[in-house]
Design a protein around this motif. Structure first.
Motif, PDB file in Angstrom:
ATOM      1  N   SER A  20      -7.278  -5.548  -4.680  1.00  0.00           N
ATOM      2  CA  SER A  20      -8.620  -6.047  -5.004  1.00  0.00           C
ATOM      3  C   SER A  20      -9.525  -6.026  -3.787  1.00  0.00           C
ATOM      4  O   SER A  20     -10.708  -5.681  -3.883  1.00  0.00           O
ATOM      5  CB  SER A  20      -8.528  -7.467  -5.573  1.00  0.00           C
ATOM      6  OG  SER A  20      -7.876  -7.475  -6.827  1.00  0.00           O
ATOM      7  N   PHE A  21      -8.997  -6.426  -2.630  1.00  0.00           N
ATOM      8  CA  PHE A  21      -9.778  -6.393  -1.392  1.00  0.00           C
ATOM      9  C   PHE A  21     -10.325  -4.993  -1.131  1.00  0.00           C
ATOM     10  O   PHE A  21     -11.514  -4.813  -0.857  1.00  0.00           O
ATOM     11  CB  PHE A  21      -8.910  -6.824  -0.203  1.00  0.00           C
ATOM     12  CG  PHE A  21      -9.092  -8.255   0.203  1.00  0.00           C
ATOM     13  CD1 PHE A  21     -10.314  -8.707   0.672  1.00  0.00           C
ATOM     14  CD2 PHE A  21      -8.032  -9.150   0.130  1.00  0.00           C
ATOM     15  CE1 PHE A  21     -10.482 -10.036   1.050  1.00  0.00           C
ATOM     16  CE2 PHE A  21      -8.188 -10.469   0.515  1.00  0.00           C
ATOM     17  CZ  PHE A  21      -9.418 -10.924   0.964  1.00  0.00           C
ATOM     18  N   ALA A  22      -9.439  -3.993  -1.184  1.00  0.00           N
ATOM     19  CA  ALA A  22      -9.849  -2.640  -0.836  1.00  0.00           C
ATOM     20  C   ALA A  22     -10.859  -2.078  -1.825  1.00  0.00           C
ATOM     21  O   ALA A  22     -11.846  -1.435  -1.441  1.00  0.00           O
ATOM     22  CB  ALA A  22      -8.630  -1.737  -0.739  1.00  0.00           C
ATOM     23  N   LEU A  23     -10.624  -2.297  -3.125  1.00  0.00           N
ATOM     24  CA  LEU A  23     -11.549  -1.780  -4.123  1.00  0.00           C
ATOM     25  C   LEU A  23     -12.888  -2.501  -4.072  1.00  0.00           C
ATOM     26  O   LEU A  23     -13.943  -1.884  -4.264  1.00  0.00           O
ATOM     27  CB  LEU A  23     -10.925  -1.909  -5.513  1.00  0.00           C
ATOM     28  CG  LEU A  23      -9.749  -0.972  -5.796  1.00  0.00           C
ATOM     29  CD1 LEU A  23      -9.093  -1.323  -7.125  1.00  0.00           C
ATOM     30  CD2 LEU A  23     -10.197   0.483  -5.784  1.00  0.00           C
ATOM     31  N   ALA A  24     -12.861  -3.815  -3.829  1.00  0.00           N
ATOM     32  CA  ALA A  24     -14.121  -4.555  -3.702  1.00  0.00           C
ATOM     33  C   ALA A  24     -14.907  -4.071  -2.492  1.00  0.00           C
ATOM     34  O   ALA A  24     -16.138  -3.943  -2.538  1.00  0.00           O
ATOM     35  CB  ALA A  24     -13.835  -6.058  -3.604  1.00  0.00           C
ATOM     36  N   MET A  25     -14.199  -3.795  -1.388  1.00  0.00           N
ATOM     37  CA  MET A  25     -14.868  -3.256  -0.212  1.00  0.00           C
ATOM     38  C   MET A  25     -15.461  -1.882  -0.518  1.00  0.00           C
ATOM     39  O   MET A  25     -16.573  -1.569  -0.105  1.00  0.00           O
ATOM     40  CB  MET A  25     -13.894  -3.159   0.959  1.00  0.00           C
ATOM     41  CG  MET A  25     -14.534  -2.679   2.255  1.00  0.00           C
ATOM     42  SD  MET A  25     -13.439  -2.824   3.697  1.00  0.00           S
ATOM     43  CE  MET A  25     -12.180  -1.621   3.295  1.00  0.00           C
ATOM     44  N   LEU A  26     -14.732  -1.064  -1.268  1.00  0.00           N
ATOM     45  CA  LEU A  26     -15.234   0.251  -1.646  1.00  0.00           C
ATOM     46  C   LEU A  26     -16.492   0.136  -2.498  1.00  0.00           C
ATOM     47  O   LEU A  26     -17.386   0.982  -2.406  1.00  0.00           O
ATOM     48  CB  LEU A  26     -14.150   1.008  -2.421  1.00  0.00           C
ATOM     49  CG  LEU A  26     -14.503   2.404  -2.910  1.00  0.00           C
ATOM     50  CD1 LEU A  26     -14.729   3.352  -1.734  1.00  0.00           C
ATOM     51  CD2 LEU A  26     -13.422   2.947  -3.826  1.00  0.00           C
ATOM     52  N   SER A  27     -16.587  -0.907  -3.298  1.00  0.00           N
ATOM     53  CA  SER A  27     -17.744  -1.068  -4.183  1.00  0.00           C
ATOM     54  C   SER A  27     -19.043  -1.249  -3.414  1.00  0.00           C
ATOM     55  O   SER A  27     -20.123  -0.983  -3.956  1.00  0.00           O
ATOM     56  CB  SER A  27     -17.534  -2.262  -5.128  1.00  0.00           C
ATOM     57  OG  SER A  27     -17.690  -3.505  -4.453  1.00  0.00           O
ATOM     58  N   THR A  28     -18.967  -1.701  -2.150  1.00  0.00           N
ATOM     59  CA  THR A  28     -20.195  -1.844  -1.364  1.00  0.00           C
ATOM     60  C   THR A  28     -20.830  -0.491  -1.072  1.00  0.00           C
ATOM     61  O   THR A  28     -22.022  -0.425  -0.758  1.00  0.00           O
ATOM     62  CB  THR A  28     -19.915  -2.565  -0.034  1.00  0.00           C
ATOM     63  OG1 THR A  28     -19.019  -1.764   0.757  1.00  0.00           O
ATOM     64  CG2 THR A  28     -19.304  -3.929  -0.264  1.00  0.00           C
ATOM     65  N   GLY A  29     -20.037   0.579  -1.167  1.00  0.00           N
ATOM     66  CA  GLY A  29     -20.574   1.921  -0.950  1.00  0.00           C
ATOM     67  C   GLY A  29     -20.835   2.680  -2.225  1.00  0.00           C
ATOM     68  O   GLY A  29     -21.242   3.846  -2.183  1.00  0.00           O
ATOM     69  N   ALA A  30     -20.585   2.042  -3.370  1.00  0.00           N
ATOM     70  CA  ALA A  30     -20.778   2.704  -4.657  1.00  0.00           C
ATOM     71  C   ALA A  30     -22.134   2.342  -5.243  1.00  0.00           C
ATOM     72  O   ALA A  30     -22.722   1.305  -4.927  1.00  0.00           O
ATOM     73  CB  ALA A  30     -19.663   2.320  -5.623  1.00  0.00           C
ATOM     74  N   GLY A  31     -22.616   3.215  -6.113  1.00  0.00           N
ATOM     75  CA  GLY A  31     -23.889   2.962  -6.767  1.00  0.00           C
ATOM     76  C   GLY A  31     -23.780   3.116  -8.267  1.00  0.00           C
ATOM     77  O   GLY A  31     -22.829   3.703  -8.791  1.00  0.00           O
ATOM     78  N   GLY A  32     -24.772   2.578  -8.987  1.00  0.00           N
ATOM     79  CA  GLY A  32     -24.880   2.776 -10.425  1.00  0.00           C
ATOM     80  C   GLY A  32     -23.644   2.368 -11.192  1.00  0.00           C
ATOM     81  O   GLY A  32     -23.025   1.331 -10.966  1.00  0.00           O
ATOM     82  N   ASP A  33     -23.266   3.244 -12.145  1.00  0.00           N
ATOM     83  CA  ASP A  33     -22.132   2.952 -13.020  1.00  0.00           C
ATOM     84  C   ASP A  33     -20.814   2.862 -12.257  1.00  0.00           C
ATOM     85  O   ASP A  33     -19.905   2.151 -12.673  1.00  0.00           O
ATOM     86  CB  ASP A  33     -22.017   4.033 -14.100  1.00  0.00           C
ATOM     87  CG  ASP A  33     -23.166   3.987 -15.093  1.00  0.00           C
ATOM     88  OD1 ASP A  33     -23.818   2.930 -15.184  1.00  0.00           O
ATOM     89  OD2 ASP A  33     -23.417   5.010 -15.765  1.00  0.00           O
ATOM     90  N   THR A  34     -20.691   3.585 -11.143  1.00  0.00           N
ATOM     91  CA  THR A  34     -19.449   3.559 -10.370  1.00  0.00           C
ATOM     92  C   THR A  34     -19.197   2.166  -9.809  1.00  0.00           C
ATOM     93  O   THR A  34     -18.081   1.646  -9.876  1.00  0.00           O
ATOM     94  CB  THR A  34     -19.496   4.586  -9.229  1.00  0.00           C
ATOM     95  OG1 THR A  34     -19.648   5.896  -9.786  1.00  0.00           O
ATOM     96  CG2 THR A  34     -18.223   4.547  -8.403  1.00  0.00           C
ATOM     97  N   GLN A  35     -20.236   1.547  -9.270  1.00  0.00           N
ATOM     98  CA  GLN A  35     -20.086   0.198  -8.739  1.00  0.00           C
ATOM     99  C   GLN A  35     -19.741  -0.787  -9.849  1.00  0.00           C
ATOM    100  O   GLN A  35     -18.840  -1.628  -9.694  1.00  0.00           O
ATOM    101  CB  GLN A  35     -21.373  -0.244  -8.040  1.00  0.00           C
ATOM    102  CG  GLN A  35     -21.259  -1.597  -7.373  1.00  0.00           C
ATOM    103  CD  GLN A  35     -22.557  -2.019  -6.717  1.00  0.00           C
ATOM    104  OE1 GLN A  35     -23.497  -2.433  -7.407  1.00  0.00           O
ATOM    105  NE2 GLN A  35     -22.623  -1.915  -5.403  1.00  0.00           N
ATOM    106  N   THR A  36     -20.437  -0.684 -10.978  1.00  0.00           N
ATOM    107  CA  THR A  36     -20.154  -1.563 -12.110  1.00  0.00           C
ATOM    108  C   THR A  36     -18.729  -1.390 -12.596  1.00  0.00           C
ATOM    109  O   THR A  36     -18.028  -2.363 -12.903  1.00  0.00           O
ATOM    110  CB  THR A  36     -21.132  -1.287 -13.257  1.00  0.00           C
ATOM    111  OG1 THR A  36     -22.475  -1.492 -12.805  1.00  0.00           O
ATOM    112  CG2 THR A  36     -20.857  -2.189 -14.453  1.00  0.00           C
ATOM    113  N   GLN A  37     -18.286  -0.141 -12.663  1.00  0.00           N
ATOM    114  CA  GLN A  37     -16.939   0.166 -13.123  1.00  0.00           C
ATOM    115  C   GLN A  37     -15.875  -0.454 -12.220  1.00  0.00           C
ATOM    116  O   GLN A  37     -14.872  -0.997 -12.699  1.00  0.00           O
ATOM    117  CB  GLN A  37     -16.768   1.682 -13.159  1.00  0.00           C
ATOM    118  CG  GLN A  37     -15.620   2.182 -13.993  1.00  0.00           C
ATOM    119  CD  GLN A  37     -15.620   3.693 -14.048  1.00  0.00           C
ATOM    120  OE1 GLN A  37     -14.938   4.331 -13.243  1.00  0.00           O
ATOM    121  NE2 GLN A  37     -16.378   4.267 -14.960  1.00  0.00           N
TER     122      GLN A  37
END
Length: 428
Positions: free
Chosen positions: A88-105
């Motif tokens: 969860s830590f790693a994926l949540a950190m990755l979400s800071t660099g994601a946009g749009g539907d990818t971040q929501t997903q």
């Protein structure tokens, strides 16, 4: 037309419970091939008085059990062990660099309801969890170390907001490497994780491609010492009944005069044992009744509360518990799409908040976890049912863990599951 580059995500989860002192990793850095990147940008942290680490606990628990059941469906007769919090830590950190539907997903895949928790609240929750785990308020014993690192290609220019956000919320470090030299980059990553996990996580990654541009790594190192250790002189060898046709010999530890919290569940056919560490964690072990392993496994869910409130009375027990070490590795890029992360590994992925000059695509997600259990300390434990009652018995209860059981390590201060799994065969 932008060229698509692959973005591997690596995660390392570790439990070490072997000695009363941490094994010191080598300090020789003469062969390191990286330079540390220190951004000059500043980042204004989101902070709100009513935000706490507890706000993300339910989402993390939801993700943990969903992931467990998916892994269990693919590994019905194997040991299972992983750190849902590390993932969860790693994926949540990755979400800071994601946009749009990818971040929501990513965020919804992690179990968060975005109508109830805002993006800043989620990241602040993870920041507080990491801070509490790494800086316990009361324990003087070695406890938990959580860390994040970004290894990126020397010619990849990250957006300053991404660097600042990952630093502020996840305390991430940035290392530079030449990804065209796959052998050197692989060695860099594996040596870094090996050092941070005190030599217990080795060879996390292999087979990197020269097309990789960035690697995200999260590691968790946990060392727990039992409040009530097993006497080393009381060990013996005993049978462990893997199934009706398989019996293996295991070293068994014995405690005959200690009080422990346990319950016989009225609704789930199992016994739950709780054992406390000296630091911020408790271990739960769920022992199904004979022939009820599959039934109990199917009932494991976030609705079965994992926490110290499930057991209200303790008494003396005669406890027999196996001494063992297991290790599991998972290619999560083959698992995550079944949990709602459909676009991450396709050309539809949007990581434009990391870099706008290149089209980044997630390629691999590795996770490796190690579990060691012995007389001095242990990790692992089990969760309890929603509706349970503790039965106090006048005579000493005998608990013998000589058949497959479930294990959970739970952080009391953050109310998060650190590790979970199933010990199917302690000799495998």
């Amino acid at each position: 037309m932008h060229c698509t580059h692959r973005l591997p995500l690596l995660l390392a989860g570790l439990l070490l419970l072997s000695h009363s002192q941490l094994v010191q990793a080598s300090q020789d850095t003469s062969n390191q091939t990286y330079t540390e990147f220190s951004p000059n940008q500043t980042y204004t942290e989101f902070s709100q008085s009513n935000i706490s680490s507890y706000q993300i606990a339910s989402g993390n628990a939801n993700f943990a059990f969903r992931l467990y059941h998916l892994i269990a469906s693919q590994n019905t007769r194997q040991n299972i062990f992983f750190s849902p919090l590390s993932i969860s830590f790693a994926l949540a950190m990755l979400s800071t660099g994601a946009g749009g539907d990818t971040q929501t997903q990513i965020l919804e895949g992690l179990g968060f309801n975005l109508t109830k928790l805002s993006l800043p609240e989620i990241h602040e929750g993870f920041r507080l969890v990491q801070h509490r785990l790494s800086h316990p308020s009361t324990s003087t014993e070695p406890s938990i170390k959580v860390g994040n690192v970004l290894i990126l290609s020397q010619d990849l220019q990250l957006l300053s907001d991404f660097v600042s956000a990952t630093k502020a919320s996840y305390d991430s470090k940035v290392l530079l490497s030449n990804f065209r030299d796959t052998e050197a980059t692989t060695r860099l990553i594996n040596n870094y994780v090996k050092e941070k996990t005190h030599g217990k996580i080795r060879d996390l990654v292999s087979g990197l491609s020269p097309n990789e541009r960035m690697v995200l790594v999260n590691y968790i190192f946990f060392q727990g010492l039992w409040k009530k250790p097993f006497p080393s002189s009381e060990g013996f060898v005993a049978d462990f009944y893997v199934d009706e046709n398989t019996v293996v010999k295991v070293p068994m530890m014995l405690q005959d005069d200690q009080q422990h919290w346990y319950l016989d569940d009225r609704y789930v056919p199992c016994t739950v044992l709780r054992m406390d560490y000296k630091n911020d964690a408790v271990a739960f072990f769920i022992l199904p009744q004979k022939g009820k392993m599959k039934e109990v496994e199917q009932m494991l869910s976030p609705d079965i509360q994992v926490g110290p409130w499930g057991l209200s009375t303790s008494q003396k027990v005669s406890l027999q518990f196996p001494k063992f070490s297991i290790s599991n590795s998972y290619a999560l890029d083959e698992i995550l799409p079944y949990l709602g992360f459909q676009d991450l590994f396709t050309h539809h992925a949007d990581f434009s908040h990391i870099n706008q000059d290149e089209k980044l695509q997630l390629s691999k997600v590795f996770h490796k976890a190690v579990l060691e259990v012995n007389e001095v300390g242990t990790e692992a434990a089990a969760s309890t049912a929603i509706s349970v009652m503790f039965f106090s018995k006048p005579k000493k209860r005998v608990l013998v863990f000589n058949q497959p059981f479930f294990a959970v390590i739970y952080s009391t201060s953050t109310q998060n599951i650190l590790f979970m799994g199933k010990v199917f065969n302690p000799t495998a």
